[in-house]
Design a protein around this motif. Sequence first.
Motif, PDB file in Angstrom:
ATOM      1  N   VAL A  48       2.383   4.119  -0.309  1.00  0.00           N
ATOM      2  CA  VAL A  48       1.722   4.462  -1.555  1.00  0.00           C
ATOM      3  C   VAL A  48       2.942   4.356  -2.586  1.00  0.00           C
ATOM      4  O   VAL A  48       2.641   4.991  -3.718  1.00  0.00           O
ATOM      5  CB  VAL A  48       0.954   5.733  -1.697  1.00  0.00           C
ATOM      6  CG1 VAL A  48      -0.256   5.881  -0.706  1.00  0.00           C
ATOM      7  CG2 VAL A  48       1.999   6.886  -1.291  1.00  0.00           C
ATOM      8  N   THR A 133      -5.324   3.615  -2.306  1.00  0.00           N
ATOM      9  CA  THR A 133      -4.426   2.696  -1.537  1.00  0.00           C
ATOM     10  C   THR A 133      -4.257   3.294   0.046  1.00  0.00           C
ATOM     11  O   THR A 133      -4.455   2.381   1.066  1.00  0.00           O
ATOM     12  CB  THR A 133      -2.960   2.720  -2.016  1.00  0.00           C
ATOM     13  OG1 THR A 133      -3.039   2.121  -3.286  1.00  0.00           O
ATOM     14  CG2 THR A 133      -2.074   1.732  -1.096  1.00  0.00           C
ATOM     15  N   ARG A 137      -5.576   1.636   3.704  1.00  0.00           N
ATOM     16  CA  ARG A 137      -4.770   1.382   4.764  1.00  0.00           C
ATOM     17  C   ARG A 137      -5.264   2.037   5.904  1.00  0.00           C
ATOM     18  O   ARG A 137      -5.210   1.454   6.937  1.00  0.00           O
ATOM     19  CB  ARG A 137      -3.422   2.223   4.386  1.00  0.00           C
ATOM     20  CG  ARG A 137      -2.293   2.124   5.403  1.00  0.00           C
ATOM     21  CD  ARG A 137      -1.837   0.665   5.631  1.00  0.00           C
ATOM     22  NE  ARG A 137      -0.672   0.746   6.527  1.00  0.00           N
ATOM     23  CZ  ARG A 137      -0.418   0.050   7.609  1.00  0.00           C
ATOM     24  NH1 ARG A 137      -1.071  -0.933   7.711  1.00  0.00           N
ATOM     25  NH2 ARG A 137       0.499   0.327   8.432  1.00  0.00           N
TER      26      ARG A 137
END
Length: 162
Positions: A48, A133, A137
């Motif tokens: 991140v 994000t 992931r």
Amino acid sequence: VLVAVLGSAALSAWAQAGGHDGPGMRGGAGMTGMPMQGRMVERMLDTVNATAEQRAQVKQISERAAADMKAQHESGRALREQGMKLFTQPVVDANAAEALRQQMLQQHDQGSRRMMQAMLEVSRVLTPEQRKTLAERMAQRGEMMQRHMQERRAIEGAPAKK
């Protein structure tokens, strides 16, 4: 009664000692797998593009949660040992088994609550974009883990779960 005691013990052990991508997974990368430690935290923060200040705050949150969960894990071990002692008695006391099951549920709830607290603390450190994000992931990682588990079952000859 036996099924309840062993099932609760297994669930508690899995949830706290690190079942596959489950709550409390040591070093786990799932969102419910907080607290991550060491290199796992570093990778998450790299993913991140966290600032130095964010890194320090998240590491501190993770370390506190890990310490709390270590204590939780130890008390869970004691409850599982109680379950085994109960199970090995000549006559299994149904009332004692139910009381133990209730203790296990309460302990699991405490661990779940602590993990949610850590997640909320981290959410206040990361930006909405960073959280998005990270969630993406983690979803990718979860899909990858599912594929690996299916491949492993195929190799071992076990039926694949759908």
